[in-house]
Design a protein around this motif. Structure first.
Motif, mmCIF file in Angstrom:
data_model
loop_
_atom_site.group_PDB
_atom_site.id
_atom_site.type_symbol
_atom_site.label_atom_id
_atom_site.label_comp_id
_atom_site.label_asym_id
_atom_site.label_seq_id
_atom_site.Cartn_x
_atom_site.Cartn_y
_atom_site.Cartn_z
ATOM 1 N N ARG A 315 4.220 35.458 -5.106
ATOM 2 C CA ARG A 315 4.583 34.053 -4.916
ATOM 3 C C ARG A 315 4.070 33.475 -3.594
ATOM 4 N NH1 ARG A 315 10.919 33.710 -7.056
ATOM 5 N NH2 ARG A 315 10.540 34.592 -9.121
ATOM 6 N N ILE A 316 3.225 34.206 -2.910
ATOM 7 C CA ILE A 316 2.685 33.698 -1.646
ATOM 8 C C ILE A 316 1.723 32.543 -1.914
ATOM 9 C CG2 ILE A 316 1.161 34.256 0.296
ATOM 10 C CD1 ILE A 316 2.321 37.039 0.347
ATOM 11 N N ASP A 317 2.006 31.399 -1.284
ATOM 12 C CA ASP A 317 1.101 30.258 -1.332
ATOM 13 C C ASP A 317 1.264 29.490 -0.015
ATOM 14 O OD1 ASP A 317 3.480 28.747 -1.542
ATOM 15 O OD2 ASP A 317 3.331 28.628 -3.732
ATOM 16 N N GLU A 318 0.718 28.278 0.060
ATOM 17 C CA GLU A 318 0.743 27.533 1.313
ATOM 18 C C GLU A 318 2.161 27.162 1.749
ATOM 19 O OE1 GLU A 318 -1.902 24.236 1.075
ATOM 20 O OE2 GLU A 318 -3.536 25.434 0.254
ATOM 21 N N SER A 319 3.088 27.067 0.799
ATOM 22 C CA SER A 319 4.454 26.679 1.153
ATOM 23 C C SER A 319 5.347 27.874 1.482
ATOM 24 C CB SER A 319 5.085 25.876 0.008
ATOM 25 O OG SER A 319 5.202 26.675 -1.159
ATOM 26 N N THR A 320 4.927 29.085 1.091
ATOM 27 C CA THR A 320 5.801 30.259 1.273
ATOM 28 C C THR A 320 5.237 31.311 2.217
ATOM 29 O OG1 THR A 320 4.814 31.404 -0.631
ATOM 30 C CG2 THR A 320 6.702 29.965 -1.073
ATOM 31 N N ALA A 321 3.950 31.282 2.499
ATOM 32 C CA ALA A 321 3.300 32.372 3.246
ATOM 33 C C ALA A 321 3.940 32.591 4.613
ATOM 34 C CB ALA A 321 1.808 32.085 3.394
ATOM 35 N N CYS A 322 4.208 31.507 5.357
ATOM 36 C CA CYS A 322 4.783 31.643 6.698
ATOM 37 C C CYS A 322 6.208 32.199 6.639
ATOM 38 C CB CYS A 322 4.762 30.304 7.426
ATOM 39 S SG CYS A 322 3.111 29.727 7.853
ATOM 40 N N ILE A 323 6.948 31.817 5.601
ATOM 41 C CA ILE A 323 8.312 32.326 5.438
ATOM 42 C C ILE A 323 8.277 33.829 5.166
ATOM 43 C CG2 ILE A 323 10.405 32.192 4.036
ATOM 44 C CD1 ILE A 323 9.669 29.252 3.473
ATOM 45 N N VAL A 324 7.388 34.240 4.264
ATOM 46 C CA VAL A 324 7.258 35.667 3.940
ATOM 47 C C VAL A 324 6.789 36.447 5.163
ATOM 48 C CG1 VAL A 324 6.016 37.344 2.520
ATOM 49 C CG2 VAL A 324 6.835 35.219 1.500
ATOM 50 N N LEU A 325 5.858 35.873 5.916
ATOM 51 C CA LEU A 325 5.353 36.544 7.117
ATOM 52 C C LEU A 325 6.476 36.787 8.126
ATOM 53 C CD1 LEU A 325 2.966 37.580 8.837
ATOM 54 C CD2 LEU A 325 2.709 35.238 9.683
ATOM 55 N N GLY A 326 7.272 35.748 8.397
ATOM 56 C CA GLY A 326 8.362 35.893 9.357
ATOM 57 C C GLY A 326 9.403 36.891 8.893
ATOM 58 N N MET A 327 9.709 36.887 7.611
ATOM 59 C CA MET A 327 10.706 37.806 7.079
ATOM 60 C C MET A 327 10.196 39.251 7.121
ATOM 61 S SD MET A 327 12.582 37.601 3.388
ATOM 62 C CE MET A 327 10.991 37.779 2.584
ATOM 63 N N ALA A 328 8.932 39.465 6.743
ATOM 64 C CA ALA A 328 8.355 40.806 6.776
ATOM 65 C C ALA A 328 8.303 41.349 8.204
ATOM 66 C CB ALA A 328 6.958 40.785 6.165
ATOM 67 N N ASP A 329 7.996 40.470 9.147
ATOM 68 C CA ASP A 329 7.971 40.887 10.556
ATOM 69 C C ASP A 329 9.369 41.270 11.031
ATOM 70 O OD1 ASP A 329 6.495 41.039 13.209
ATOM 71 O OD2 ASP A 329 8.018 39.539 13.702
ATOM 72 N N LEU A 330 10.379 40.503 10.623
ATOM 73 C CA LEU A 330 11.766 40.783 11.016
ATOM 74 C C LEU A 330 12.238 42.126 10.475
ATOM 75 C CD1 LEU A 330 14.469 39.825 12.267
ATOM 76 C CD2 LEU A 330 14.967 38.718 10.067
ATOM 77 N N HIS A 331 11.836 42.441 9.247
ATOM 78 C CA HIS A 331 12.299 43.678 8.607
ATOM 79 C C HIS A 331 11.297 44.824 8.767
ATOM 80 C CE1 HIS A 331 15.865 41.960 6.651
ATOM 81 N NE2 HIS A 331 15.146 40.855 6.525
#
Length: 414
Positions: A315-331
């Motif tokens: 589901r990574i696209d222009e609206s979700t990529a930054c959210i996924v990146l921040g969450m993956a970095d946090l975890h």
């Protein structure tokens, strides 16, 4: 015959196949190299029961006076009827151990085949009529500079990168690994219970689903605000180390049979418990999938976290990529982080041109270090793309970037 009529086997035949590796080290010293104008061979046997035999082949060709071209290869010399797989590491050296070149190569070898050549280099036995180069190209400088310092490289007319051989001697050294010459298959029988057929597994999962859906003999409550989800301690503790620790120690959850969850919404908790009972992931919205991913990490259900990461990746696209990146970095999920970052880097021009309320601007404000990491990756890839124009060179222990057309200049510093 129908499946119900098949009698379960009491024994199973286990077959174990081995492909032993046979290894041989060799060293071939050739004297008076400049006097040869023919092909030389040196045979050796790989120590094993089947004893495959090989030979090194050196083919000489004179290009100029005192300058020869040497081609080196490996050839099967036994009369075996079975092809084998060969991995070789071979180096060309001076008698003093100075390495002219080395290579790794693989090939399939059968009897009566031509040699598999791996080297073709130009050598000179003496230094007469030769001159030592004062500069090298960028590509060859790393390899040739050490040889130049040892006086082992020179040039002659249009020939470049000629290696000198002290005492007119050449050493061919390496190791040969052979596979497939004596494949062995061992068989033995083992008593074991036949695995349950697939319908029984489906029935087991169905029973678990029913016990959860009907709250049958539940003994623990998951409290989310004013709502409650009933579950079984056995299932929760078997599937989650975090839940197990709650029930093992003298905690409130152990005493009153209630677990209060304040950081998750009920649909996410339901999806978490559903996975613990069934091993399947519910279809949720992007936001709830992110929360389920975080819950799986919190309760150490790592198979669920991996499954959620797979869904989020799709589901990574222009609206979700930054959210996924921040969450993956946090975890600390390096795999998911890499995929999200790669998407942003490849499509960075879209993120830069968005409005002040864009997800990229939110990431910059909330996690500037992570945003800087992305920008650095963008810069690095752009530099690699333009690398045909610029190259790094080392000057006084400091790396400088110079246009490639001046990279062949040779400087000496005290």
């Amino acid at each position: 015959m129908a499946d119900s009529q098949i009698k379960p086997s009491k024994h199973e035949v286990i077959m174990h196949t081995e492909n032993p590796t046979h290894e041989c080290n060799f060293k071939w010293i050739i004297e008076n190299v400049s006097k040869f104008s023919r092909r030389l061979r040196s045979s050796f046997v790989v120590e094993s029961e089947c004893k495959p035999e090989f030979q090194l082949v050196a083919k000489f060709h004179e290009r100029y006076p005192e300058i020869i071209q040497v081609n080196v290869g490996v050839q099967r010399s036994d009369k075996g009827d079975k092809s084998v797989y060969v991995k070789a590491n071979i180096s060309l050296q001076s008698i003093n151990g100075d390495i002219y070149g080395k290579t790794d190569f693989v090939f399939t070898s059968a009897a009566d085949e031509s040699p598999h050549y791996c080297f073709s280099d130009t050598f000179a036995s003496k230094s007469k009529k030769l001159k030592v180069p004062t500069s090298f190209s960028y590509d060859s400088k790393k390899v040739l500079s050490p040889l130049e310092k040892m006086g082992l490289v020179a040039s002659h007319e249009e020939c470049e990168n000629i290696f000198l051989m002290p005492d007119d001697m050449l050493v061919i050294k390496g190791v040969l690994k052979v596979y497939g010459c004596c494949v062995v298959t061992n068989k033995f029988s083992k008593s074991l219970q036949k695995a349950p057929p697939q319908p029984h597994i489906e029935q087991l999962l169905g029973d678990f689903r029913s016990s959860y859906a009907d709250s049958l003999f539940t003994d623990v409550e998951l409290v989310i605000g004013s709502e409650v989800i009933n579950a079984h301690r056995f299932v929760l503790s078997s599937r989650s180390p975090v839940f197990r620790r709650m029930f093992e120690h003298d905690m409130a959850e152990k005493e009153d049979g209630k677990i209060v969850i304040e950081d998750l919404d009920k649909p996410v908790v339901e999806a978490l418990v559903w996975y613990l009972y069934t091993g399947t992931v519910k279809d949720l919205s992007f936001e709830d999938t992110c929360d389920l991913y975080a819950a799986a990490d919190k309760y150490e259900v790592f198979s669920l976290r991996e499954a959620c990461a797979s869904v989020l990746t799709s589901r990574i696209d222009e609206s979700t990529a930054c959210i996924v990146l921040g969450m993956a970095d946090l975890h600390k999920d390096d795999a998911l982080k890499s995929k999200a970052k790669d998407y942003i880097v490849k499509n960075f021009h879209h993120f830069r041109l968005e409005s002040e309320l864009s997800v990229w601007k939110v990431l910059v404000k909330s996690n500037p270090g992570l945003a800087a990491e992305v920008v650095q990756e963008v810069t690095q890839r752009q530099w690699e793309k333009d690398n045909k124009k610029y190259v790094p060179i080392q000057l006084n222990n400091e790396t400088s970037i110079l246009p490639r057309h001046v990279s062949t200049l040779h400087h000496e510093y005290d």
